[in-house]
Design an enzyme around this catalytic site. Structure first.
Site, PDB file in Angstrom:
ATOM      1  N   HIS A 214     -29.052  45.863  13.764  1.00 40.57           N
ATOM      2  CA  HIS A 214     -29.476  46.675  12.621  1.00 40.57           C
ATOM      3  C   HIS A 214     -28.342  47.544  12.089  1.00 40.57           C
ATOM      4  CE1 HIS A 214     -30.047  49.843  15.741  1.00 40.57           C
ATOM      5  NE2 HIS A 214     -29.722  50.643  14.740  1.00 40.57           N
ATOM      6  N   ASP A 223     -33.102  43.085  18.772  1.00 42.99           N
ATOM      7  CA  ASP A 223     -31.915  43.667  18.134  1.00 42.99           C
ATOM      8  C   ASP A 223     -30.633  43.296  18.860  1.00 42.99           C
ATOM      9  OD1 ASP A 223     -30.798  45.082  16.099  1.00 42.99           O
ATOM     10  OD2 ASP A 223     -30.997  47.036  17.047  1.00 42.99           O
ATOM     11  N   SER A 256     -27.427  54.855  17.754  1.00 44.22           N
ATOM     12  CA  SER A 256     -27.789  53.453  17.956  1.00 44.22           C
ATOM     13  C   SER A 256     -26.781  52.773  18.867  1.00 44.22           C
ATOM     14  CB  SER A 256     -27.838  52.725  16.611  1.00 44.22           C
ATOM     15  OG  SER A 256     -28.922  53.181  15.840  1.00 44.22           O
ATOM     16  N   CYS A 649       0.786 109.132  17.843  1.00 42.85           N
ATOM     17  CA  CYS A 649      -0.534 109.531  18.328  1.00 42.85           C
ATOM     18  C   CYS A 649      -1.605 109.307  17.267  1.00 42.85           C
ATOM     19  CB  CYS A 649      -0.520 110.985  18.771  1.00 42.85           C
ATOM     20  SG  CYS A 649      -0.083 112.153  17.475  1.00 42.85           S
ATOM     21  N   HIS A 722      -2.170 117.668  16.193  1.00 38.07           N
ATOM     22  CA  HIS A 722      -2.201 116.864  17.408  1.00 38.07           C
ATOM     23  C   HIS A 722      -3.518 116.100  17.466  1.00 38.07           C
ATOM     24  CE1 HIS A 722       1.304 119.105  18.698  1.00 38.07           C
ATOM     25  NE2 HIS A 722       0.627 120.246  18.587  1.00 38.07           N
TER      26      HIS A 722
END
EC number: 3.4.21.-
Length: 1016
Positions: A214, A223, A256, A649, A722
């Site tokens: 198929h 098949d 398949s 910082c 700071h």
């Protein structure tokens, strides 16, 4: 006796006549004998077997014949051949049955009559006691039969066949299957019919697939037809793959021919030969490709072939295409190109516009927009290759080429001028009146680049119309606030951070989960943080240095003592000199306080000072109001801790922003900061620069506007801010900034914000020290031409610092500094030359002013003119920023004093400026005194030598004129009049005689030298 056989093998006759001596003559092959020969042979055989033959006097009966058993066997075979051609009653079509019967009859006849190449032609029986001569009868029969059947031929040579042992053949199979599995090759198993199989990936693993009918468009009841040997071979090949259990729901289109071994699927399903080959599904049940189904099931079941997938895609595509086909096409559509080429072009456009691995993959659908919208070089290069492929291989599709070209052009529309957008925000971002709001809106729209929409363009056009109408209407209003009523209390409630309240982003302990953000945060940790090894101690990290000074971290408190007294001492910390609330603590815009950008106060208006901030390990501390929030850092090594490098910082702020960034945007966010933001900020940037970077990030990633910031301490003495990390601060007594979110930090971007703190460095240089050193360098170089020339070449704007003191300006004018600058800068740099001319004109007017107040007023009048020339400065260096700062301070001071005078208040700053002038003049006069002293020494040495020469050369008694000239020269040189005691040594010899002293005493070399030294 001779006998003719049609299908009797010579071996049978040999067994019958095993004890007799025979002579066998080969005859023709009986495969092609016709019916008449067979019939005659049968009659002859029956005549011999049923009729007695007379040889002489004795009769030979049937029982006496030696081949009676052979007769019975041949008779049965002849009986079967007689009925061989009869048709059996069967069902079905007449023609089909007839054809099948003919074919079967031919096969059976060929199988029956085809024997070996030789048959028994002549049998010689030796004489026994009964002397029977059968030679004549046998010769007659043989002569009659051999006329049509006898064909002599040489026996065929038998070829020896070599066979492999079973073990070697198994090794060949094993190696072949291994190659097929590794290379995903196609294998063909050949028997009477061939069966093909291929290897491909299925659901994440490599599986074996058999080719079924198929898949090629054939719908058969069976098949896959396969014999037992092929099934065994296919099963042997399937055993080379992993026997994983397959979910039934995953078996769909594309599966398949999948070969499933017994045990990899549910036990309720049917297997044969230990495997199951997928064909499709019927009524919810899987169907084996080897099973025989009815025609109804064959056409109604769902086959799982790839062709079904293409049909499932193309049929809806064709249906929707016809449904959406436009009306009013001016021509009749015909097929000009093949459907295959159309499919290829559609695939190219799909991969260019939406690159993916499978069009049905949901993950590709999610990731594709990020790839398309991104600016990765790989994506652009791939799209360029696809466009070149369209131009070269598919020139008959111009519309596809034009579409892809426009797409790439639209994608390349990226606004890279970030500086202009930021500058617009800095200049007019705080103004809420027209047309400034329109200018800001247009700037933000242009920043979007290729993300612009039609609505954005319409909005930009509307704003431009308003800008054209009101561009020249600029107003500025400033009001002075009073700190007596200033209150800026911090909230005791913690800020609600939605990013930390989502259960999906918290683990079972309630800790924040970084996810992909933590993986991309490594760009911060590796580039701008230093690893701390706890095994080496924390002593070298206690002192946090910056250029202006240093402060102490509380990282040493991580090592705790069990003594309560020691713990109580650690909590106290080390305080600095505490400053009260002043103008340096507030930020104002349009006469109103901007409270998030001000320092925190108590209820009575006094400053709230920072206390000891306790340290923790491997945490990000955010939140300034209420209790701080501690988030685990996405560390690279569980045993290491991280601290920001000196001058960086502010990276803790970007870490805090990353918490609110989406995980899918974390990569671009961190790369943009590392590659674009940090190179612009560098080490120790100003707070305004950091706020500008946050504003830029808020445009690209709006979620960061709600992000909480780390705690920020303000050091007014060192003009530094700071940003605290998890190691806290042992130094106490700082002011605290109230801001808590990114949107509040962005307030520092506005140029209209009146605040000293926006120029504070997040770490940085001591600007006061730099300014004072520059002024001292300028004073030092006034009377040193070579040093002044070097300053004018390297830092030309340093001459503007002379406006801090009228005395410095006048001294520079008298020393010819401005003339030297004009000669150096003309005609190349007219701006600098114009600046030198302005300062020279100002110095000339200062020489005419007698009072210090008049001199200051003249400097204030020229301040605006000097600032206008500085704004258009052609060189970017350190002296330019210092000059602009000093001139700006002059203007601001003048405006504030004017407002106070208009309000009726007395200005006491004049005394401060006079004291500052005296301080500068002391240093200036000291420099001048040193210069005068050096000049006097050089002058005295010159005149001493001249006078000694004159005293020897001239006779003072005879040359009175020369004596008078001598005295006049000494009087002018030493600036000592003769009527003074200091000038007694210069009087004439006659005067010395009246005093009772001899001329030798007066004018000897030694006495003259002493008098000269005294005068000096």
């Amino acid at each position: 006796m001779a006998l003719i056989f049609g299908t009797v093998n010579a071996n049978i006759l040999k067994e019958v006549f095993g004890g007799a001596r025979m002579a066998c003559v080969t005859s023709a092959h009986m495969a092609g004998a016709n019916g008449s020969i067979l019939k005659k042979a049968e009659e002859t055989s029956r005549a011999i077997m049923h009729k007695p033959v007379i040889f002489g006097e004795d009769y030979i009966t049937e029982a006496d014949l030696p081949y009676t058993p052979l007769h019975l066997e041949v008779d049965a075979e002849m009986e079967r051949m007689y009925y061989l051609g009869r048709r059996a009653l069967t069902h079905g079509k007449r023609r089909k049955v007839s054809v099948n019967n003919k074919r079967n009859r031919r096969r059976k006849v060929a199988k029956t009559y085809v024997g070996r190449d030789s048959i028994v032609e002549k049998i010689v029986v030796p004489h026994t006691e009964r002397k029977v001569d059968t030679t004549a009868a046998v010769e007659d029969i043989c002569n009659e039969a051999t006329t049509q059947l006898v064909h002599n031929s040489m026996p065929k040579r038998k070829k020896q066949k070599n066979f492999l042992p079973a073990t070697s053949l198994s090794n060949v199979y094993a190696q072949t299957w291994s190659i097929v599995r590794k290379r995903h090759m196609q294998v063909e198993i050949i028997s009477k019919k061939s069966v093909r199989a291929r290897v491909k990936r299925f659901e994440g693993s490599v599986q074996l697939f058999a080719s079924v009918r198929h898949m090629y468009g054939e719908r058969k009841r069976v098949d896959l037809r396969i014999d037992n040997w092929q099934q065994e071979t296919l099963l042997d090949l399937a055993k080379r793959f992993k026997n994983e259990r397959v979910d039934q729901s995953k078996l769909t289109f594309g599966s398949s021919g999948l070969v499933l071994r017994q045990g990899s699927y549910g036990p309720a399903h049917w297997y044969r030969h230990g495997m199951f080959i997928v064909r499709g599904r019927s009524d919810g049940m899987l169907v084996d490709a080897r099973a025989k189904v009815t025609f109804a099931v064959c056409h109604s079941m769902t086959h799982y072939s790839d062709k079904s997938i293409s049909e499932a895609f193309f049929i809806p595509y064709s249906k929707k295409f016809l449904e959406l086909r436009p009306d009013g096409i001016s021509h009749e559509c015909t097929r000009g190109v093949s459907v295959e080429r159309c499919g290829e072009v559609a695939a190219i456009l799909t991969q260019a516009l939406s690159p993916c691995g499978k069009i049905t993959c949901k993950r590709c659908m999610v990731e594709t927009p990020d790839i398309v919208e991104g600016e990765s070089g790989e994506s652009v290069t791939n799209q360029g290759k696809l466009l070149a492929m369209l131009k070269e291989q598919y020139p008959d599709f111009p519309m596809a080429e034009k579409l892809l070209t426009r797409f790439l052009q639209q994608k390349s529309l990226v606004n890279t001028n970030l500086t202009a957008c930021v500058s617009v925000k800095q200049l007019i971002g705080d103004r809420k009146q027209a047309p400034f709001t329109h200018v800001l809106a247009v700037s933000e729209i242009l920043f979007k680049g290729n993300k612009l929409t039609g609505a954005d363009l319409e909005e930009a056009s509307t704003h431009m119309l308003e800008i054209a109408r009101f561009l020249n209407n600029r107003t500025e209003n400033m009001r002075i606030g009073h700190l007596g009523s200033f209150r800026n209390k911090i909230s005791s409630k913690a800020h609600v951070n939605n990013a930390l309240m989502c259960d999906n982003q918290l683990d079972q302990n309630g800790n924040f989960i970084w996810g992909l953000r933590g993986a991309h945060a490594k760009r911060f940790l590796k580039g701008f943080f230093t690893e701390i090894d706890p095994n080496e101690g924390y002593d070298k990290y206690v002192i946090r240095k910056h250029i202006r000074g240093s402060r102490k971290l509380a990282i040493g408190n991580l090592i705790m003592s069990t003594d309560f007294q020691t713990l109580r001492q650690q909590i106290q910390g080390e305080t600095i000199e505490r400053k009260e609330i002043g103008n340096h603590c507030i930020s104002m815009r349009n006469g109103n306080y901007v409270y998030p950008c001000c320092c925190v106060t108590l209820e009575d208006g006094k400053a709230q000072y920072s206390d000891l901030k306790h340290p923790t390990k491997r945490h990000l501390v955010i939140g300034n109001s209420g209790d701080s929030k501690y988030l685990d850092l996405p560390v690279l090594n569980e045993e290491k801790m991280y601290i920001a490098n000196e001058g960086y910082c502010y990276m803790n702020i970007f870490f805090a922003l990353l918490v609110n960034v989406k995980e899918e945007d974390a990569k671009d966010f961190t790369k943009f900061i590392r590659d674009t933001i940090v190179p612009k900020l560098g080490a120790w940037p100003t707070m305004q620069d950091v706020a500008t970077a946050c504003y830029l990030l808020s445009i690209l990633y709006p979620d960061v506007l709600r992000a909480e910031l780390p705690r920020i301490l303000v050091d007014h003495d060192n003009k530094t801010m700071h940003v605290l990390d998890s190691y806290g601060s042992r130094t106490t007594g700082y002011h605290m900034l109230k801001m808590n979110t990114t949107s509040q930090l962005i307030e520092f971007v506005h140029s209209g914000l009146e605040s000293e703190m926006k120029t504070y460095n997040v770490g940085g240089m001591n600007r006061d020290v730099v300014t004072q050193g520059a002024i001292e360098m300028l004073i030092k170089s006034i009377y040193k031409p070579h040093l002044m020339k070097q300053l004018l070449e390297e830092e030309p704007y340093i001459i503007v610092l002379a406006i801090v003191s009228p005395s410095i300006l006048i001294a520079m004018y008298n020393s010819g500094t401005f003339e030297q600058a004009l000669q150096m800068w003309l005609p190349n740099t007219m701006r600098l030359a114009n600046l030198a001319a302005i300062l020279s004109a100002l110095a000339q007017k200062l020489t005419l002013a007698d009072l210090f107040v008049q001199q200051r007023n003249l400097i204030n009048e020229y301040a605006q003119v000097i600032l206008d020339n500085l704004i258009d400065g052609v060189r970017v260096n350190h002296s330019l920023s210092l000059a602009m700062e000093i001139v700006t301070i002059k203007l601001a001071t003048q405006e504030m004093d004017m407002a106070l005078r208009e309000g009726g208040y007395a200005v006491t700053s004049e005394k401060v400026h006079e004291m500052l002038e005296k301080k500068l003049c002391k240093g200036f006069e000291g420099c001048m005194g040193r210069i005068n002293l050096v000049g006097k020494i050089l002058r005295n040495q010159a005149f001493k030598k001249a006078l000694e020469i004159w005293a020897k050369a001239f006779n003072h008694e005879k040359h009175r004129r020369l004596r008078r000239t001598y005295r006049l020269v000494c009087e002018i040189a030493f600036q000592v009049p003769l009527g003074t005691p200091e000038g007694n040594h210069l009087k004439s010899r006659k005067w010395w005689r009246k005093k009772g002293k001899s001329s030798e005493e007066c004018h000897d070399k030694r006495g003259f030298s002493q008098n000269l030294q005294h005068a000096s």
